[in-house]
Design a protein around this motif. Structure first.
Motif, short mmCIF file in Angstrom:
data_model
loop_
_atom_site.label_atom_id
_atom_site.label_comp_id
_atom_site.label_asym_id
_atom_site.label_seq_id
_atom_site.Cartn_x
_atom_site.Cartn_y
_atom_site.Cartn_z
N VAL A 91 32.99 30.63 40.64
CA VAL A 91 33.32 31.70 41.85
C VAL A 91 34.84 31.11 42.23
O VAL A 91 34.99 30.11 42.40
N LYS A 92 35.65 31.99 42.40
CA LYS A 92 37.18 31.67 42.84
C LYS A 92 37.07 31.66 44.36
O LYS A 92 36.07 31.86 45.16
N GLU A 93 38.30 30.90 44.82
CA GLU A 93 38.30 30.95 46.28
C GLU A 93 38.21 32.19 47.18
O GLU A 93 37.75 32.29 48.23
N ASP A 94 38.56 33.44 46.46
CA ASP A 94 38.38 34.73 47.30
C ASP A 94 36.89 35.22 47.20
O ASP A 94 36.75 36.44 47.48
N GLY A 95 36.15 34.43 46.51
CA GLY A 95 34.57 34.85 46.31
C GLY A 95 34.45 35.58 45.11
O GLY A 95 33.17 36.11 44.98
N THR A 96 35.33 36.23 44.25
CA THR A 96 35.22 36.84 43.39
C THR A 96 34.76 36.00 42.01
O THR A 96 35.20 34.74 41.95
N PRO A 97 33.91 36.38 41.17
CA PRO A 97 33.64 35.50 39.86
C PRO A 97 34.82 35.21 38.94
O PRO A 97 35.73 36.02 38.79
N LEU A 98 34.80 33.87 38.42
CA LEU A 98 35.65 33.58 37.38
C LEU A 98 35.52 34.78 36.14
O LEU A 98 34.11 34.66 35.78
N ALA A 99 36.30 35.42 35.46
CA ALA A 99 35.94 36.36 34.56
C ALA A 99 37.09 36.43 33.47
O ALA A 99 38.29 35.82 33.58
N TYR A 100 36.75 37.20 32.34
CA TYR A 100 37.90 37.35 31.56
C TYR A 100 38.68 38.93 32.19
O TYR A 100 38.22 39.32 32.91
N SER A 101 40.17 38.66 31.54
CA SER A 101 40.77 39.78 31.98
C SER A 101 40.21 41.32 31.48
O SER A 101 40.21 41.18 30.19
N PRO A 102 40.06 42.15 32.21
CA PRO A 102 39.51 43.49 31.66
C PRO A 102 40.47 44.22 30.85
O PRO A 102 40.33 45.15 30.35
N CYS A 103 42.00 43.79 31.06
CA CYS A 103 43.03 44.31 30.47
C CYS A 103 43.52 44.12 29.23
O CYS A 103 44.52 44.45 28.60
N ARG A 104 42.61 43.12 28.56
CA ARG A 104 42.99 42.65 27.24
C ARG A 104 41.70 42.55 26.32
O ARG A 104 40.52 42.22 27.15
N PRO A 105 41.63 42.81 25.04
CA PRO A 105 40.58 42.67 24.37
C PRO A 105 40.18 41.24 24.23
O PRO A 105 40.81 40.25 24.25
N ILE A 106 38.67 41.01 24.09
CA ILE A 106 38.32 39.57 23.58
C ILE A 106 38.39 39.54 22.09
O ILE A 106 37.23 40.27 21.69
N HIS A 107 39.11 38.82 21.26
CA HIS A 107 38.87 38.55 20.12
C HIS A 107 37.59 37.43 19.64
O HIS A 107 37.61 36.57 20.32
N TYR A 108 37.01 37.89 18.67
CA TYR A 108 36.06 36.57 18.27
C TYR A 108 35.83 36.78 16.96
O TYR A 108 36.03 37.73 16.07
N VAL A 109 35.58 35.30 16.36
CA VAL A 109 35.27 35.21 14.84
C VAL A 109 33.97 34.44 14.80
O VAL A 109 33.20 34.23 15.81
N VAL A 110 33.41 34.39 13.66
CA VAL A 110 32.20 34.06 13.27
C VAL A 110 32.04 33.01 12.15
O VAL A 110 32.53 33.38 11.10
N ASN A 111 31.46 31.90 12.35
CA ASN A 111 31.16 31.05 11.57
C ASN A 111 29.77 31.16 10.96
O ASN A 111 28.89 30.76 11.68
#
Length: 281
Positions: A91-111
Motif C-alpha cells: 500500500v502506498k503512502e496515500d493508502g491506495t494499493p500499489l498496482a499496474y497502470s490501467p492506462c497501458r497494456p500488460i505484455h506477457y510471455v510464456v516459457n
C-alpha cells in the motif's frame, strides 16, 4: 642601430586577417559553450545529458510513457456484491494499493518448455478472468526461453527491446526456483518503480509454476479447472493481491475447493485496476 624597415601593407593585411580568424574561432567557441573547455583543457561536458537523450543500450530504464494512454484502457467488471476479504501486497503512502497502470497494456510471455501440452487454453482463460476482474488489458507477446529468477531485471533490452520486460509466465522446477520446494505449486509477484514525484507502480512480474506438481494436477478428472484456478491465484498475486485467511476466497493461503475469484477477490482486484495513469515511467 639601424632603423627597421617599414611594414608593408600586405603584411598588415595578413596580420589583421589572422586576428580576424582568431576572433571568429573564439566567438564560435564561446557561443557553442566550448571556450571554457579550451581554456581549462577539460573535455568533459559542463552539463549532463538531459533525460531521454542517453543512447539506447546505455540506459537503466526504458524511455517513459511507452503505450501509456490518457485514460484507462478498460474498467473492472461491475461487482454483484462487495466483501472486505481481500488484502494488498503493498500500500502506498496515500493508502491506495500499489498496482499496474490501467492506462497501458500488460505484455506477457510464456516459457512452456516444461508445461503440459494443454497449457495455452489454461493460461488464456486465467488471464481473461484476471483482465475482466481488474479491467487491465493483457497482451500475449509469444514464447520465451527466459527462466524465472529472484533477481530478474525489469529492463532487458537485449532480450525484449527498449521497453519494460514483459511479465514472464513459466513452468519451472524447485531446482530453478527454490521457493517452489514443498507443497508450493506456484509463485506470483511483480517489481515496481518509484519516481521522484512520489508515483509508484508495478512494471513487470513473474508467475512460476511447479512443473512436476502441475503435471499431477492435470492428471485429475477436473485437472483443467484446477489448473486454471492455480494460474488465476498467481495472477492475483501478480497484480497486487496478498493471501487472505478466508477459505471462501481464491486468494486463501491454502489449497481449497474454490475455483473462481470470489467476492473478496473481485473487490480487491477492482481496486487494483482503478489506479492512476502516468506517462512518467
Amino acid at each position: 642601430m639601424e632603423p627597421r624597415p617599414p611594414i608593408k601593407h600586405s603584411s598588415i593585411a595578413a596580420i589583421l586577417f589572422l586576428f580576424g580568424i582568431l576572433g571568429l574561432v573564439c566567438a564560435g567557441a564561446y557561443f557553442s559553450g566550448e571556450l571554457g573547455q579550451l581554456l581549462s583543457g577539460s573535455s568533459t561536458q559542463s552539463q549532463p545529458p538531459r533525460p531521454g537523450l542517453v543512447p539506447f543500450g546505455q540506459r537503466q530504464d526504458p524511455l517513459p510513457g511507452l503505450e501509456e494512454a490518457d485514460a484507462p484502457l478498460g474498467k473492472p467488471a461491475p461487482l454483484e456484491r462487495t466483501s472486505t476479504s481481500y488484502k494488498f501486497l503493498a500500500v502506498k503512502e496515500d493508502g491506495t494499493p500499489l498496482a499496474y497502470s490501467p492506462c497501458r497494456p500488460i505484455h506477457y510471455v510464456v516459457n512452456s518448455a516444461l508445461a503440459p501440452p494443454s497449457w495455452q487454453p489454461l493460461v488464456e482463460e486465467a488471464v481473461r478472468q484476471a483482465s475482466v476482474a481488474t479491467g487491465l488489458v493483457f497482451i500475449y507477446d509469444g514464447p520465451s526461453t527466459e527462466i524465472p529468477s529472484p533477481n530478474r531485471s525489469g529492463y532487458q533490452p537485449t532480450r525484449y527491446g527498449d521497453r519494460w520486460a514483459p511479465v514472464l509466465i513459466a513452468w519451472s522446477t524447485p531446482e530453478q526456483v527454490p521457493r517452489l520446494t514443498g507443497q508450493t505449486v506456484g509463485l506470483g509477484g511483480s517489481s515496481s518503480i518509484g519516481l521522484s514525484n512520489g508515483y509508484k507502480a508495478y512494471v513487470t512480474g513473474t508467475v512460476s509454476l511447479d512443473a512436476p506438481q502441475f503435471a499431477g494436477i492435470m492428471d485429475a478428472s477436473n485437472g483443467n479447472e484446477i489448473g486454471v484456478a492455480v494460474i488465476m491465484h498467481e495472477l492475483g498475486h501478480l497484480v497486487g493481491l496478498d493471501h487472505v485467511n478466508d477459505p471462501r476466497q481464491l486468494m486463501f493461503d491454502q489449497a481449497s475447493w474454490v475455483r473462481q475469484y470470489a467476492a473478496g477477490d473481485l473487490t480487491g482486484l477492482a481496486k487494483l485496476g482503478s489506479g492512476p495513469c502516468s506517462k512518467d515511467f
